[in-house]
Write a protein that holds these residues in place. Structure first.
Motif, PDB file in Angstrom:
ATOM      1  N   THR A   1      35.047  35.068  44.120  1.00 41.33           N
ATOM      2  CA  THR A   1      34.492  36.039  45.048  1.00 41.33           C
ATOM      3  C   THR A   1      35.059  37.432  44.772  1.00 41.33           C
ATOM      4  O   THR A   1      36.188  37.576  44.299  1.00 41.33           O
ATOM      5  CB  THR A   1      34.802  35.642  46.498  1.00 41.33           C
ATOM      6  OG1 THR A   1      34.289  36.637  47.391  1.00 41.33           O
ATOM      7  CG2 THR A   1      36.299  35.514  46.746  1.00 41.33           C
TER       8      THR A   1
ATOM      9  N   THR B   1      34.954  39.733  47.380  1.00 44.77           N
ATOM     10  CA  THR B   1      35.170  40.331  48.685  1.00 44.77           C
ATOM     11  C   THR B   1      36.561  40.018  49.217  1.00 44.77           C
ATOM     12  O   THR B   1      37.201  39.052  48.782  1.00 44.77           O
ATOM     13  CB  THR B   1      34.113  39.847  49.695  1.00 44.77           C
ATOM     14  OG1 THR B   1      34.203  40.616  50.893  1.00 44.77           O
ATOM     15  CG2 THR B   1      34.308  38.372  50.030  1.00 44.77           C
TER      16      THR B   1
ATOM     17  N   ASP C   1      29.664  36.778  49.709  1.00 42.79           N
ATOM     18  CA  ASP C   1      28.957  37.381  48.571  1.00 42.79           C
ATOM     19  C   ASP C   1      28.225  36.385  47.662  1.00 42.79           C
ATOM     20  O   ASP C   1      27.020  36.505  47.460  1.00 42.79           O
ATOM     21  CB  ASP C   1      29.896  38.281  47.745  1.00 42.79           C
ATOM     22  CG  ASP C   1      31.135  37.585  47.201  1.00 42.79           C
ATOM     23  OD1 ASP C   1      31.289  36.368  47.400  1.00 42.79           O
ATOM     24  OD2 ASP C   1      31.966  38.276  46.555  1.00 42.79           O
TER      25      ASP C   1
ATOM     26  N   ASP D   1      24.258  36.017  45.913  1.00 39.90           N
ATOM     27  CA  ASP D   1      24.382  36.899  44.763  1.00 39.90           C
ATOM     28  C   ASP D   1      23.378  36.501  43.673  1.00 39.90           C
ATOM     29  O   ASP D   1      23.420  35.389  43.148  1.00 39.90           O
ATOM     30  CB  ASP D   1      25.814  36.837  44.221  1.00 39.90           C
ATOM     31  CG  ASP D   1      26.075  37.878  43.163  1.00 39.90           C
ATOM     32  OD1 ASP D   1      25.615  37.686  42.018  1.00 39.90           O
ATOM     33  OD2 ASP D   1      26.722  38.898  43.480  1.00 39.90           O
TER      34      ASP D   1
END
Length: 231
Positions: free
Chosen positions: A9, A11, A114, A118
């Motif tokens: 990830t 984030t 995310d 994505d």
């Protein structure tokens, strides 16, 4: 030996239903256990994130309480720090799927923010599936499969046996009622044949080239299963 791509990830938070930003990132053990397994087996490792962002480790995953005590926590933190690939990740959009012998998705609550939607990750997953390359996905990292759903509600992974962080475990984290959705329920809606073991115990499911692990405790077992498939 071959090269294995670890996708993390990008984030550092998860937005809850009340708008609160819950600090998170990737879960340390879910990176360190496979990283160690792959490198000790002689494979090279690359790391990729959305946007090439240097990934954030979930601070909770470095706590003594989830690492068997202070010594385990120190060892986990040292392993994260020693992994130079984390400090210079590839940009997910630029990844050439054909370069890697296998792909492994690391969890933590971050992927809910995310990777679950994505498009670059979805492209990678579809390419890996089409090529028949081994794919490992652990805990909340399994949320990345949701991004492969098409307009008809189908995915290349529809009909696969799989696992991922369970609703029972999510309730025990105290976040279940504050999340926009639960991973277990979304995987079932995607057409996955979901199973889970007892909370916080290792549970790995292998179906064709897809290798999934339920929770952090499944990380090492999952990495071993992926290595077995690689041969």
């Amino acid at each position: 030996m071959s090269e294995i791509l670890l996708v993390l990830t990008g984030t550092d938070h998860l937005t809850l239903t009340d708008g609160t930003e819950h600090p998170t990132g990737f879960w340390a053990e879910e990176f360190t256990a496979p990283y160690q397994a792959f490198t000790e087996a002689g494979h090279r490792v690359a790391v990729a994130t959305p946007g090439g962002v240097v990934p954030t480790v979930d601070p909770v995953s470095l706590a003594p309480e989830v690492n068997g005590g202070p010594a385990g926590a120190a060892a986990t933190a040292a392993a994260v720090e020693a992994a130079a690939e984390l400090r210079n990740p590839l940009t997910l959009a630029d990844v050439d799927p054909g370069r890697y012998a296998a792909v492994f998705y690391v969890g933590g609550h971050g992927p809910l923010q995310d990777l679950a939607q994505d498009t670059d990750s979805a492209r990678l997953l579809r390419a890996v599936h089409a090529a028949g390359a081994p794919l490992g996905v652990v805990c909340h990292g399994v949320a990345a499969l949701l991004a492969t759903e098409d307009e008809d509600g189908l995915s290349p992974f529809t009909g696969y046996r799989l696992t991922g962080f369970s609703a029972a475990e999510e309730r025990q984290t105290g976040l279940a009622d504050r999340l926009p959705w639960l991973l277990e329920e979304r995987l079932v809606s995607l057409g996955g044949i979901y199973s889970a073991g007892e909370p916080w115990t290792p549970h790995v499911v292998v179906d064709r080239t897809l290798h999934t692990g339920q929770n952090p405790a499944s990380s090492a077992t999952l990495a071993a299963a992926l290595l077995k498939t690689l041969g």
